[in-house]
Design a protein around this motif. Structure first.
Motif, PDB file in Angstrom:
ATOM      1  N   TYR A  13     -45.283 -18.547   8.849  1.00  0.00           N
ATOM      2  CA  TYR A  13     -45.346 -18.115  10.211  1.00  0.00           C
ATOM      3  C   TYR A  13     -44.986 -16.478   9.846  1.00  0.00           C
ATOM      4  CZ  TYR A  13     -46.030 -22.293  12.762  1.00  0.00           C
ATOM      5  OH  TYR A  13     -46.513 -23.518  13.257  1.00  0.00           O
ATOM      6  N   ARG A  14     -45.988 -15.708  10.597  1.00  0.00           N
ATOM      7  CA  ARG A  14     -45.835 -14.239  10.146  1.00  0.00           C
ATOM      8  C   ARG A  14     -45.506 -13.708  11.631  1.00  0.00           C
ATOM      9  NH1 ARG A  14     -50.886 -11.402   7.923  1.00  0.00           N
ATOM     10  NH2 ARG A  14     -51.661 -12.096   9.525  1.00  0.00           N
ATOM     11  N   VAL A  15     -44.309 -12.586  11.417  1.00  0.00           N
ATOM     12  CA  VAL A  15     -43.859 -12.009  12.626  1.00  0.00           C
ATOM     13  C   VAL A  15     -45.040 -11.081  12.886  1.00  0.00           C
ATOM     14  CG1 VAL A  15     -42.065 -10.428  13.286  1.00  0.00           C
ATOM     15  CG2 VAL A  15     -41.533 -11.982  11.729  1.00  0.00           C
ATOM     16  N   THR A  16     -45.362 -11.228  14.283  1.00  0.00           N
ATOM     17  CA  THR A  16     -46.495 -10.447  14.752  1.00  0.00           C
ATOM     18  C   THR A  16     -46.551 -10.420  16.250  1.00  0.00           C
ATOM     19  OG1 THR A  16     -48.170 -11.436  12.990  1.00  0.00           O
ATOM     20  CG2 THR A  16     -49.114 -10.563  14.993  1.00  0.00           C
ATOM     21  N   GLY A  17     -46.243  -9.048  16.630  1.00  0.00           N
ATOM     22  CA  GLY A  17     -46.111  -8.802  18.216  1.00  0.00           C
ATOM     23  C   GLY A  17     -44.948  -9.592  18.797  1.00  0.00           C
ATOM     24  N   GLY A  18     -43.966  -9.477  18.055  1.00  0.00           N
ATOM     25  CA  GLY A  18     -42.655 -10.261  18.539  1.00  0.00           C
ATOM     26  C   GLY A  18     -42.463 -11.587  18.579  1.00  0.00           C
ATOM     27  N   GLU A  19     -43.379 -12.141  17.953  1.00  0.00           N
ATOM     28  CA  GLU A  19     -43.379 -13.728  17.995  1.00  0.00           C
ATOM     29  C   GLU A  19     -43.898 -14.085  16.404  1.00  0.00           C
ATOM     30  OE1 GLU A  19     -45.941 -15.685  20.612  1.00  0.00           O
ATOM     31  OE2 GLU A  19     -47.766 -14.744  19.601  1.00  0.00           O
ATOM     32  N   LEU A  20     -43.725 -15.395  16.090  1.00  0.00           N
ATOM     33  CA  LEU A  20     -44.103 -15.863  14.995  1.00  0.00           C
ATOM     34  C   LEU A  20     -45.568 -16.310  15.173  1.00  0.00           C
ATOM     35  CD1 LEU A  20     -41.021 -17.624  13.583  1.00  0.00           C
ATOM     36  CD2 LEU A  20     -42.037 -15.656  12.639  1.00  0.00           C
ATOM     37  N   LEU A  21     -46.553 -15.986  14.299  1.00  0.00           N
ATOM     38  CA  LEU A  21     -47.805 -16.502  14.359  1.00  0.00           C
ATOM     39  C   LEU A  21     -48.369 -17.356  13.278  1.00  0.00           C
ATOM     40  CD1 LEU A  21     -50.339 -16.392  16.088  1.00  0.00           C
ATOM     41  CD2 LEU A  21     -51.363 -14.362  14.899  1.00  0.00           C
ATOM     42  N   VAL A  22     -48.856 -18.338  13.358  1.00  0.00           N
ATOM     43  CA  VAL A  22     -48.962 -19.229  12.134  1.00  0.00           C
ATOM     44  C   VAL A  22     -49.970 -18.521  11.266  1.00  0.00           C
ATOM     45  CG1 VAL A  22     -51.199 -20.354  13.078  1.00  0.00           C
ATOM     46  CG2 VAL A  22     -49.864 -21.662  11.308  1.00  0.00           C
ATOM     47  N   GLY A  23     -49.835 -18.680  10.012  1.00  0.00           N
ATOM     48  CA  GLY A  23     -50.379 -17.926   8.860  1.00  0.00           C
ATOM     49  C   GLY A  23     -50.995 -18.998   8.002  1.00  0.00           C
ATOM     50  N   PRO A  24     -51.145 -18.884   6.760  1.00  0.00           N
ATOM     51  CA  PRO A  24     -51.749 -19.582   5.772  1.00  0.00           C
ATOM     52  C   PRO A  24     -50.748 -20.753   5.684  1.00  0.00           C
ATOM     53  CG  PRO A  24     -51.524 -17.409   4.704  1.00  0.00           C
ATOM     54  CD  PRO A  24     -50.819 -17.513   6.079  1.00  0.00           C
ATOM     55  N   PHE A  25     -51.664 -22.093   5.532  1.00  0.00           N
ATOM     56  CA  PHE A  25     -50.851 -23.252   5.480  1.00  0.00           C
ATOM     57  C   PHE A  25     -51.511 -24.319   4.970  1.00  0.00           C
ATOM     58  CE2 PHE A  25     -52.753 -23.892   9.912  1.00  0.00           C
ATOM     59  CZ  PHE A  25     -53.074 -25.071   9.979  1.00  0.00           C
ATOM     60  N   GLN A  26     -50.879 -25.331   4.682  1.00  0.00           N
ATOM     61  CA  GLN A  26     -51.416 -26.787   4.015  1.00  0.00           C
ATOM     62  C   GLN A  26     -50.945 -27.850   4.848  1.00  0.00           C
ATOM     63  OE1 GLN A  26     -53.648 -27.000   1.086  1.00  0.00           O
ATOM     64  NE2 GLN A  26     -54.030 -24.793   1.431  1.00  0.00           N
ATOM     65  N   GLY A  27     -51.805 -28.513   5.195  1.00  0.00           N
ATOM     66  CA  GLY A  27     -51.428 -30.000   6.104  1.00  0.00           C
ATOM     67  C   GLY A  27     -51.909 -30.027   7.324  1.00  0.00           C
ATOM     68  N   PRO A  28     -51.603 -30.822   8.260  1.00  0.00           N
ATOM     69  CA  PRO A  28     -52.409 -30.948   9.607  1.00  0.00           C
ATOM     70  C   PRO A  28     -51.987 -29.775  10.359  1.00  0.00           C
ATOM     71  CG  PRO A  28     -50.179 -32.288   9.401  1.00  0.00           C
ATOM     72  CD  PRO A  28     -50.455 -31.730   8.031  1.00  0.00           C
ATOM     73  N   ALA A  70     -51.238 -26.966  13.274  1.00  0.00           N
ATOM     74  CA  ALA A  70     -49.919 -26.515  13.384  1.00  0.00           C
ATOM     75  C   ALA A  70     -49.851 -25.748  14.740  1.00  0.00           C
ATOM     76  CB  ALA A  70     -49.164 -25.675  12.160  1.00  0.00           C
ATOM     77  N   CYS A  71     -48.593 -25.520  15.199  1.00  0.00           N
ATOM     78  CA  CYS A  71     -48.479 -24.678  16.310  1.00  0.00           C
ATOM     79  C   CYS A  71     -48.889 -23.201  16.041  1.00  0.00           C
ATOM     80  CB  CYS A  71     -46.850 -24.574  16.788  1.00  0.00           C
ATOM     81  SG  CYS A  71     -46.190 -26.268  17.342  1.00  0.00           S
ATOM     82  N   PHE A  72     -49.518 -22.734  17.082  1.00  0.00           N
ATOM     83  CA  PHE A  72     -49.933 -21.182  16.937  1.00  0.00           C
ATOM     84  C   PHE A  72     -48.826 -20.215  17.187  1.00  0.00           C
ATOM     85  CE2 PHE A  72     -54.182 -23.102  18.196  1.00  0.00           C
ATOM     86  CZ  PHE A  72     -55.051 -22.609  17.238  1.00  0.00           C
ATOM     87  N   HIS A  73     -48.008 -20.463  17.845  1.00  0.00           N
ATOM     88  CA  HIS A  73     -47.124 -19.346  18.447  1.00  0.00           C
ATOM     89  C   HIS A  73     -45.791 -19.878  18.302  1.00  0.00           C
ATOM     90  CE1 HIS A  73     -50.177 -16.782  19.746  1.00  0.00           C
ATOM     91  NE2 HIS A  73     -50.817 -17.849  20.039  1.00  0.00           N
ATOM     92  N   ILE A  74     -44.624 -19.237  17.907  1.00  0.00           N
ATOM     93  CA  ILE A  74     -43.274 -19.702  18.112  1.00  0.00           C
ATOM     94  C   ILE A  74     -42.463 -18.463  18.509  1.00  0.00           C
ATOM     95  CG2 ILE A  74     -41.360 -20.537  16.912  1.00  0.00           C
ATOM     96  CD1 ILE A  74     -43.168 -22.216  15.075  1.00  0.00           C
ATOM     97  N   GLY A  75     -41.698 -18.633  19.338  1.00  0.00           N
ATOM     98  CA  GLY A  75     -40.946 -17.449  20.141  1.00  0.00           C
ATOM     99  C   GLY A  75     -39.597 -17.224  19.183  1.00  0.00           C
ATOM    100  N   TYR A  76     -39.329 -16.048  19.256  1.00  0.00           N
ATOM    101  CA  TYR A  76     -37.744 -15.495  18.573  1.00  0.00           C
ATOM    102  C   TYR A  76     -36.672 -16.326  19.025  1.00  0.00           C
ATOM    103  CZ  TYR A  76     -34.337 -12.168  17.105  1.00  0.00           C
ATOM    104  OH  TYR A  76     -33.062 -11.724  16.515  1.00  0.00           O
ATOM    105  N   GLY A  77     -36.104 -16.928  18.221  1.00  0.00           N
ATOM    106  CA  GLY A  77     -34.830 -17.737  18.340  1.00  0.00           C
ATOM    107  C   GLY A  77     -35.406 -19.358  18.758  1.00  0.00           C
ATOM    108  N   LYS A  78     -36.570 -19.651  18.861  1.00  0.00           N
ATOM    109  CA  LYS A  78     -36.930 -20.779  19.261  1.00  0.00           C
ATOM    110  C   LYS A  78     -37.483 -21.912  18.256  1.00  0.00           C
ATOM    111  CE  LYS A  78     -37.361 -19.520  23.514  1.00  0.00           C
ATOM    112  NZ  LYS A  78     -36.209 -19.841  24.363  1.00  0.00           N
ATOM    113  N   GLY A  79     -37.196 -23.240  18.044  1.00  0.00           N
ATOM    114  CA  GLY A  79     -37.317 -23.916  17.286  1.00  0.00           C
ATOM    115  C   GLY A  79     -36.495 -23.893  15.696  1.00  0.00           C
TER     116      GLY A  79
END
Length: 153
Positions: free
Chosen positions: A47-62, A64-73
């Motif tokens: 997950y890459r830091v992009t625009g104040g949130e984490l945005l899913v980047g390269p991955f392998q598997g099923p 995934a969530c697109f966006h994750i907030g700062y301090g979330k999860g």
């Protein structure tokens, strides 16, 4: 081959694979693919830091969530606390974000730039409880540092 030996072999392979490549998405994609293939985890990604949130980047598997907030999860907490987080049972992590109900344990490792800012997090999930330990933490942090120096310095 024990876990330490598998990680040592993987570190050598990753150094060779990355070589002098510096393009972020290319390096992250191949590192994630190598980790996933070599170690056989359920989900392996960045997950890459992009625009104040984490945005899913390269991955392998099923999927995934697109966006994750700062301090979330787990991922957002790792970013906020600037440290690796090992979760033995995701059901007991307050605010865990369940992208898949099959995920049972997780490890998240931050990647830092040369200014010590978190630029991304490496997120790995397992379908087994208590899958990750200090050995995983040690080697995944070494991999994160190697990758960070290549693409964020």
């Amino acid at each position: 081959m024990n876990k330490d030996e598998r990680y040592e072999e993987l570190l050598l392979e990753l150094r060779s694979l990355i070589g002098e490549e510096k393009e972020e998405v290319s390096v992250l994609s191949n590192v994630v693919a190598a980790l996933h293939e070599k170690l056989g985890f359920f989900w392996t990604g960045i997950y890459r830091v992009t625009g104040g949130e984490l945005l899913v980047g390269p991955f392998q598997g099923p999927v995934a969530c697109f966006h994750i907030g700062y301090g979330k999860g787990v991922c957002g907490t790792s970013w906020k606390e600037r440290r690796t987080i090992v979760v033995e049972d995701v059901e007991h992590f307050p605010g865990h974000i369940a992208c898949s109900s099959l995920s049972r344990s997780e490890i998240v490792v931050p990647l830092f730039d040369s200014s010590s800012e978190v630029r991304a997090v490496l997120d790995i999930d397992s379908t087994e409880l208590g899958c990750f330990d200090d050995t995983d933490k040690k080697y995944l942090e070494a991999i994160a540092e190697m990758v960070s120096k290549r693409v964020y310095d």
